[in-house]
Design a protein around this motif. Sequence first.
Motif, PDB file in Angstrom:
ATOM      1  N   ASN A  47     141.237   4.811  37.854  1.00 40.55           N
ATOM      2  CA  ASN A  47     140.878   5.069  39.250  1.00 40.55           C
ATOM      3  C   ASN A  47     140.936   6.557  39.623  1.00 40.55           C
ATOM      4  OD1 ASN A  47     139.778   3.567  41.299  1.00 40.55           O
ATOM      5  ND2 ASN A  47     141.705   3.326  42.411  1.00 40.55           N
ATOM      6  N   PHE A  48     140.632   7.419  38.665  1.00 36.85           N
ATOM      7  CA  PHE A  48     140.702   8.861  38.920  1.00 36.85           C
ATOM      8  C   PHE A  48     139.638   9.335  39.914  1.00 36.85           C
ATOM      9  CE2 PHE A  48     142.710   9.363  34.514  1.00 36.85           C
ATOM     10  CZ  PHE A  48     143.980   9.501  35.038  1.00 36.85           C
ATOM     11  N   PHE A  49     138.536   8.586  40.065  1.00 34.86           N
ATOM     12  CA  PHE A  49     137.451   9.017  40.947  1.00 34.86           C
ATOM     13  C   PHE A  49     137.705   8.649  42.406  1.00 34.86           C
ATOM     14  CE2 PHE A  49     134.293   8.109  37.213  1.00 34.86           C
ATOM     15  CZ  PHE A  49     134.822   9.174  36.508  1.00 34.86           C
ATOM     16  N   HIS A  50     138.607   7.711  42.632  1.00 35.79           N
ATOM     17  CA  HIS A  50     138.782   7.180  43.984  1.00 35.79           C
ATOM     18  C   HIS A  50     139.664   8.086  44.837  1.00 35.79           C
ATOM     19  CE1 HIS A  50     138.880   4.388  47.244  1.00 35.79           C
ATOM     20  NE2 HIS A  50     140.182   4.219  47.161  1.00 35.79           N
ATOM     21  N   SER A  51     139.321   8.132  46.103  1.00 34.96           N
ATOM     22  CA  SER A  51     140.060   8.974  47.039  1.00 34.96           C
ATOM     23  C   SER A  51     140.444   8.172  48.278  1.00 34.96           C
ATOM     24  CB  SER A  51     139.189  10.176  47.461  1.00 34.96           C
ATOM     25  OG  SER A  51     139.800  10.893  48.505  1.00 34.96           O
ATOM     26  N   GLU A  52     141.669   8.397  48.738  1.00 38.33           N
ATOM     27  CA  GLU A  52     142.145   7.851  50.017  1.00 38.33           C
ATOM     28  C   GLU A  52     142.770   9.005  50.797  1.00 38.33           C
ATOM     29  OE1 GLU A  52     141.887   4.953  51.428  1.00 38.33           O
ATOM     30  OE2 GLU A  52     140.996   3.830  49.758  1.00 38.33           O
ATOM     31  N   PRO A  53     142.671   8.982  52.120  1.00 37.98           N
ATOM     32  CA  PRO A  53     143.275  10.075  52.907  1.00 37.98           C
ATOM     33  C   PRO A  53     144.765  10.220  52.613  1.00 37.98           C
ATOM     34  CG  PRO A  53     141.831   8.748  54.278  1.00 37.98           C
ATOM     35  CD  PRO A  53     141.943   8.032  52.968  1.00 37.98           C
TER      36      PRO A  53
END
Length: 899
Positions: A24-30
């Motif tokens: 999940n290295f591509f995923h972003s959360e605030p």
Amino acid sequence: MHISKTYDPREAEEKWYSYWMEKNFFHSEPDEREPYTIVIPPPNVTGVLHMGHMLNNTIQDVLVRRARMKGFNACWVPGTDHASIATEAKVVAMLREKGISKRDLSRDEFIAYAWEWKEKYGGIILEQLKKLGASCDWERRRFTMDPELSEAVIDTFIHLYNKGLVYRGLRMVNWDPQGRTAVSDEEVIRREVNQQLYYVKYQVAGGAPDEWVTIATTRPETIMADTAICVNPLDPRFRQLHGKKVIVPLVNREIPVILDEYVEMDFGTGCLKVTPAHDPNDYELGLKHGLEVIDILNEDGTLNEKAEVCIGEDRFTARKKVAQLLSEAGRLEKIEDYKSQVGFSERTDAVIEPRLSLQWFVRMKELADPALEAVEKGEVQLIPGKFTATYRYWMENVKDWCISRQLWWGQRIPAWYDKDGGYVIAKTAEEALEKFAEGGKQLQLTEIRQDEDVVDTWFSSWLWPVSVFDPSVLGNPESRGNKDLQYYYPGNDLVTAPEILFFWVARMIMAGLEFRGEVPFRNVYLTGIVRDKQGRKMSKSLGNSPDPHELIEKYGADGVRMGMLMSSPAGNDLLFDESYCEQGRNFANKIWNAFRLIKGWQVAGEAGYAGKEGDAGEAGHAGEAMSVNALPNAQAIAWFGSRFQAELGNIEQLFSQYRLSEALMAIYKLVWDDFCSWYLEMIKPAYGQPIDQATQRATISFFEQLLKVIHPFMPFITEELWHELAQREEMDCIIVSSWPRQETFSQPALEEMEQVLALITQLRNIRNEKQISFKVTLPLSVKTANEDVYRRHEEIIRKLANIEPLSFVKENVAGLSFLVKTDEFFVDLGRNIDVEAEKDRIAKELAYLQGFLRSVRAKLGNERFVQNARAEVVENERKKEADAAAKISALEKNLASLE
């Protein structure tokens, strides 16, 4: 350890992309980090990967990967555009193959087929981007016709209508007869084509039988729609026509002669046929002079009953038939070959037909002014800046935007009509009934109908930077939005093509300011067009566009990425040659071979090394407590450490200016030249000997730092080598490693080594010129005021140039001499050269330099040149004089020593 002899791109690409996705290295959360946001220019669902996509998305991925490594919370939002015209054409073609006509289907049936097609083919291009290494946040994937995004489009329409910025009106539009829809100016591609110019004779009404007016036209099929002839009131040739009428050939209808300075007297015959229904300029003339409008074309480009002749014929077939009829009637004076600009539909390639049509429009002036100001003030930077002038011209001359399209695939216009043609704007039929009731009309659902048209695709994609995060706020500018919108908006960079600067980039800026009160992004990186090495735009029709998949299969994704970026400065076209991909693959192999060399060395003091006590292993181990200068290879390590830091500063500067091609070339030279060609040669142990631990550790550290700066450009091989270099924890991947930190470095160390490397290069050149084997050890004498420089680096010089211990002299000595800056060197070649041949070579070079020096001194002796030329030009000539004189002196000494 076993190290594969060659790098296998396919295995590495499949392995590491899956691993990145799994972790999940591509995923972003605030979170508490500073965000870095890019929204992808959504490719059409009809699209497949082509060279332009490769360039654009490689650039985006480089920016995102670097931002991720620099500690930003990087979020790259992917998605696709529903592409109304293109997709509907694909679905119609699919149905035709099944023997189904769109006309035989209801709207709902057709839409069901369209969704079926989209689900089957619409995600192909995004899957292809994964092969390229695109590190998009795939969990955030969006589609412009997702239900909530479509609702946002309708909310936007209603908001702008309520503000008076959306209106319905009868206007001249660009009509695509094949797609049977209006298209915007920006979707019209103008090309120069070979046509014919027809000279048609109109008889003067009430005049003599031989009294004619000749008109030149490229479109004789439209003469049946003529409603006037126009001449310039100042043109003396036509004064006798003022106030008269002429007869339209074939239909024998009288039309007036009108006067207007719009007509250029020196163009064509000086007379203009005015066809208000089929030419935008004629339409304006018609409004000005109150002319009748006769529309003779159907929506599919065939002639209707108003044409009176060639009814039902296609417009181009009718052109030939009308020309034949005119000729038979004696009304065709002549035909000439003619070149002119013709508009073609970007989507269907049909010739565009100007057509009067009742359409929906957006008033653009009020939206464009703030968007222009945002760029003028620097709130949005266009890169390169040369596009600011183009942007300003478009925005200052903006026209109202026709947003309705006569299609079924797309967001349907929220206008509801009663049987009398009255309408209200509402999201649902129930709301429409309420609005009709408010206006005094009590209607049933069966008594109203929704507008058949959909909105222009760009009317959804101009909302993209907002709608991908929180579409619910559109149409409600007072809402602060959800946490994603508050965190990620505005974005940082947009990467796109200059040709959509106005009809996408500018409109996104307008929408951002209108609905959020803030621009949607800070920087717009405008790529060039990918062309072949002959300068032609790549296209399937020309057969000059390579298949991206085949390129990746042949050279690996890293090689192709590097090949695309090696010659792609922002805003300038890329002259692509497959050899660039080959160069990229060779670079990957160079990096792999450097790794094999480093890991292949036996390290003194480590398990498996069978050296005796007190050898280099002990010295290397003890070196940790010694000063750095006492360590083996201390000078090489100090130099490359400084060289890396100096170049890191340059790379950072180039990134800040979005000069990615130059940043890549700086990295390429740092790795290939400085690290591989110089540093590794400096520290490489003698055959069969180990390397000391301190040098090995320093070299591994340097290699890791190099992999980091290479990673955004070549993600797969760098991840592979990152894990080959050392045992890593599960999440210890280069994709999330820290970008190298900028540190101070020793400028003197750089300058000293630069001089030393210049000396070694000179000595190697002498060997090549004289064909002296490297096995032959040469004596070298040095005449310098800085002996310490060469003493500090003597081991490197001896190792890389194979010379005897340095001899420092105060006077010139026998031998071949040369200069490095102000220091003089003498090499006693002894019996290693042919003396007579060398004397002859030196004599020829002397003659050339003496002639060159005379010409330079003649120029400097010319007072007019010295007084009038720029100071830097004169200074450059003086430098040439000094350099030539120094070389002549050195050659004369060489010649004397040979005598």
